[in-house]
Design an enzyme around this catalytic site. Sequence first.
Site, PDB file in Angstrom:
ATOM      1  N   ARG A 238       0.835  -1.200   0.000  1.00  0.00           N
ATOM      2  CA  ARG A 238       0.000   0.000   0.000  1.00  0.00           C
ATOM      3  C   ARG A 238       0.865   1.243   0.000  1.00  0.00           C
ATOM      4  NH1 ARG A 238      -3.805  -1.998  -1.456  1.00  0.00           N
ATOM      5  NH2 ARG A 238      -5.932  -1.962  -0.698  1.00  0.00           N
ATOM      6  N   GLU A 267      -2.317   7.972  -4.364  1.00  0.00           N
ATOM      7  CA  GLU A 267      -2.709   7.440  -5.676  1.00  0.00           C
ATOM      8  C   GLU A 267      -4.018   8.062  -6.135  1.00  0.00           C
ATOM      9  OE1 GLU A 267      -1.128   2.925  -4.741  1.00  0.00           O
ATOM     10  OE2 GLU A 267      -3.097   3.145  -5.649  1.00  0.00           O
ATOM     11  N   HIS A 285      -0.595   0.104  -9.639  1.00  0.00           N
ATOM     12  CA  HIS A 285      -1.382  -0.706  -8.685  1.00  0.00           C
ATOM     13  C   HIS A 285      -2.090  -1.868  -9.403  1.00  0.00           C
ATOM     14  CE1 HIS A 285      -3.481  -0.397  -4.514  1.00  0.00           C
ATOM     15  NE2 HIS A 285      -3.382  -1.656  -4.892  1.00  0.00           N
TER      16      HIS A 285
END
Length: 321
Positions: A238, A267, A285
């Site tokens: 993460r 993000e 991602h």
Amino acid sequence: MKPKVLVTREVFYEVLEYLSQYFEVTSNQSDSLMEPGTLAVNLSDKEGALVTLSDRIDSTLLSCCPDLKAVCNIAVGYDNIDLDACTKARIMATNTPGVLDDTTGDFTWALILATARRLTEAESYLRSGQWDGWKLKQFLGMDVHHATLGIFGLGRIGQVVARRSIGFEMKVIYQDVRRAGPEIEQACRASFVDKNELLAQADIVSVHVPYSPATHHLIGKQELERMKPASVLINASRGGVVDDAALIESLRSGAIAAAGLDVFENEPKLHPGFLELKNVVLAPHIASSSKATRLKMAMLAAQNLVAALAGETPPNLLNPF
Ligand code: DGY
């Protein structure tokens, strides 16, 4: 009348078909991220929601959703959901553990190899027409085989990454809040070490912890300074677990050799410093993004929603009920 549910982003047709057997489904198949206000309006008359890690589920949103009973994340990570707020509002929250471990572990290895062997940098060089022939010292990388792999978080995904390393005959060390059981350590051929030992010994540091206040900037300036100058950092867990600004500084100064990243702070905005660096492999991602796995994730989230609205305990309930 069927309960009304919202699917906040595009999902596979099979998932909509499954949900439609039980619910009146509103689905955002245009796949644009809903701003908090729009999400609140769309959820205001719904009993359930299939959401993604980009949707922030907090008390402000929940106060606009009087009928909401379940929020089912299409992700194993759930730092986008305020669990306490859900519990206070008597809303069940679920995630999708297990189904993405192998795929995410595979992608971590794609990052490890691409980063250590400078694959994306070399490909850009070739594509830009600069290659004028074989050279002995061209794109010298780092050997992965027989190197020391340091894993932060020997959970399900960390274990997959460790087990994959056996083929590369690596030494594996790990750090976690709790030491794993002997069967896990044996299957992963991994030894428990403290944080500083891991940072000092590992040639490849790979992070596999969930994001929480406790893991915020787990890898920051100090940790990066403890790593070997020839080492690489991999993050497919993460954004926020790594301090991006500190990492950019370390990559610029040569404090570490390279990084492979699938996740970022804030993000989908990327710290612009990353784009100026050659010694970083960047991905948007996608570690869990194989077709089969993303379908399993969305289906599991849908099954959680069906169970929750049927008054059952969903298989992946996160909060007490
Ligand atoms: C997860 O499930 O948390 C992943 O980050 C999604 O790709």
